[in-house]
Scaffold this motif. Structure first.
Motif, PDB file in Angstrom:
ATOM      1  N   LEU A 216      63.713  -2.823  13.710  1.00 18.70           N
ATOM      2  CA  LEU A 216      64.670  -2.557  14.818  1.00 18.70           C
ATOM      3  C   LEU A 216      65.313  -1.065  14.602  1.00 18.70           C
ATOM      4  CD1 LEU A 216      65.718  -3.278  17.631  1.00 18.70           C
ATOM      5  CD2 LEU A 216      67.512  -4.154  16.482  1.00 18.70           C
TER       6      LEU A 216
ATOM      7  N   ALA B 224      62.423   1.362  14.905  1.00 20.39           N
ATOM      8  CA  ALA B 224      62.322   1.774  16.413  1.00 20.39           C
ATOM      9  C   ALA B 224      63.126   2.785  16.873  1.00 20.39           C
ATOM     10  CB  ALA B 224      62.401   0.321  17.443  1.00 20.39           C
TER      11      ALA B 224
ATOM     12  N   ARG C   8      61.841   6.461  18.103  1.00 16.51           N
ATOM     13  CA  ARG C   8      62.422   7.221  19.388  1.00 16.51           C
ATOM     14  C   ARG C   8      63.025   8.656  19.056  1.00 16.51           C
ATOM     15  NH1 ARG C   8      62.321   8.976  23.269  1.00 16.51           N
ATOM     16  NH2 ARG C   8      63.680   9.057  25.119  1.00 16.51           N
TER      17      ARG C   8
ATOM     18  N   PRO D   5      58.534   2.970  21.001  1.00 20.51           N
ATOM     19  CA  PRO D   5      59.703   2.470  20.210  1.00 20.51           C
ATOM     20  C   PRO D   5      60.244   0.998  21.181  1.00 20.51           C
ATOM     21  CG  PRO D   5      60.038   4.952  20.461  1.00 20.51           C
ATOM     22  CD  PRO D   5      58.714   4.297  21.144  1.00 20.51           C
TER      23      PRO D   5
ATOM     24  N   LEU E 115      57.985  -1.660  19.552  1.00 19.08           N
ATOM     25  CA  LEU E 115      58.353  -1.823  18.446  1.00 19.08           C
ATOM     26  C   LEU E 115      59.615  -2.644  18.213  1.00 19.08           C
ATOM     27  CD1 LEU E 115      57.585   1.373  16.537  1.00 19.08           C
ATOM     28  CD2 LEU E 115      56.414  -0.891  16.193  1.00 19.08           C
ATOM     29  N   GLY E 116      60.626  -2.275  19.416  1.00 15.75           N
ATOM     30  CA  GLY E 116      61.718  -3.115  19.550  1.00 15.75           C
ATOM     31  C   GLY E 116      61.690  -4.649  19.719  1.00 15.75           C
TER      32      GLY E 116
ATOM     33  N   ALA F  49      51.711  -1.916  20.933  1.00 17.95           N
ATOM     34  CA  ALA F  49      52.108  -0.740  20.083  1.00 17.95           C
ATOM     35  C   ALA F  49      51.032  -0.113  19.366  1.00 17.95           C
ATOM     36  CB  ALA F  49      53.043  -1.050  19.293  1.00 17.95           C
TER      37      ALA F  49
END
Length: 214
Positions: free
Chosen positions: A76, A79, A83, A96, A99-100, A153
């Motif tokens: 996290l 991510a 960003r 992002p 991935l989050g 992703a």
């Protein structure tokens, strides 16, 4: 003529971004090493039958729960780093976010444990659970949120990069969906482990790649 040194705010921003991406670089190897170390030492655990999720069960299960949660939090952080690194660039929004979702799914996979099944932990039913518990259901929800986000992703970053890195991302995405066709078979769990190694290390490789570019 030398380039001017970065100002305090620029240097600080780069340092924070690098730190966040470094969390992602650490996360993949940490998860895999911790998981496999337990897989070879936990009584009754069989890599051919049991996914890493089952390591959260029984005596010592707290180690895998912590592994899920800590790795998810590290991803996290990554991510947020992605960003910052890709703000205003291709992949700077979708990458992002995906991935989050993947990271939050991993945290959820640790908080909500799977149900005992397939003989693990020792004494559990030899087949699947007859009825899913609420936490077993939420564990499945976490998986089915995290896994598609990770695959998506791969293709977002395949468009972000060029050349070998683009092919690497696309190949990882394609390979990641292969086990879906074998779920429930004797090869399904083994293939899931192969994909876990490839895809978790891919995320960490992306973190290192972006960290080198900032």
């Amino acid at each position: 003529m030398t380039a001017p040194a970065p100002g305090p705010r620029t240097g600080s921003r780069t340092g924070v971004t690098g730190l966040l991406l470094g969390c992602g670089a650490l996360a993949g190897p940490l998860y895999l090493v911790t998981g496999f170390a337990q897989a070879f030492t936990r009584d009754g655990f069989d890599l051919a039958r049991h996914p890493f999720s089952f390591l959260s069960l029984g005596e010592g299960g707290w180690v895998q729960i912590a592994n899920f949660v800590l790795t998810g939090l590290l991803f996290l952080a990554m991510a947020f780093g992605v960003r910052r690194a890709l703000a205003g660039q291709r992949g700077g929004t979708g990458g992002p976010v995906l991935l989050g979702i993947f990271a939050i799914g991993m945290v959820g996979g640790g908080v909500f444990v799977a149900d005992p099944a397939f003989g693990f932990p020792v004494g559990a039913p030899d087949g699947p659970p007859e009825v899913l518990s609420w936490h077993g259901t939420l564990h499945g929800v976490a998986f089915f949120a995290a896994f598609p986000a990770l695959v998506a992703a791969c293709f977002v970053f395949a468009r972000r990069f060029h050349g070998g890195w683009s092919w690497y991302c696309a190949a990882t995405g394609v390979l990641s969906v292969v086990p879906v066709a074998f779920l429930g078979s004797e090869w399904g769990t083994v293939l899931l482990y192969a994909v876990a190694v490839v895809s978790w290390l891919w995320v960490s490789a992306i973190a290192l790649k972006l960290r080198a570019e900032i």
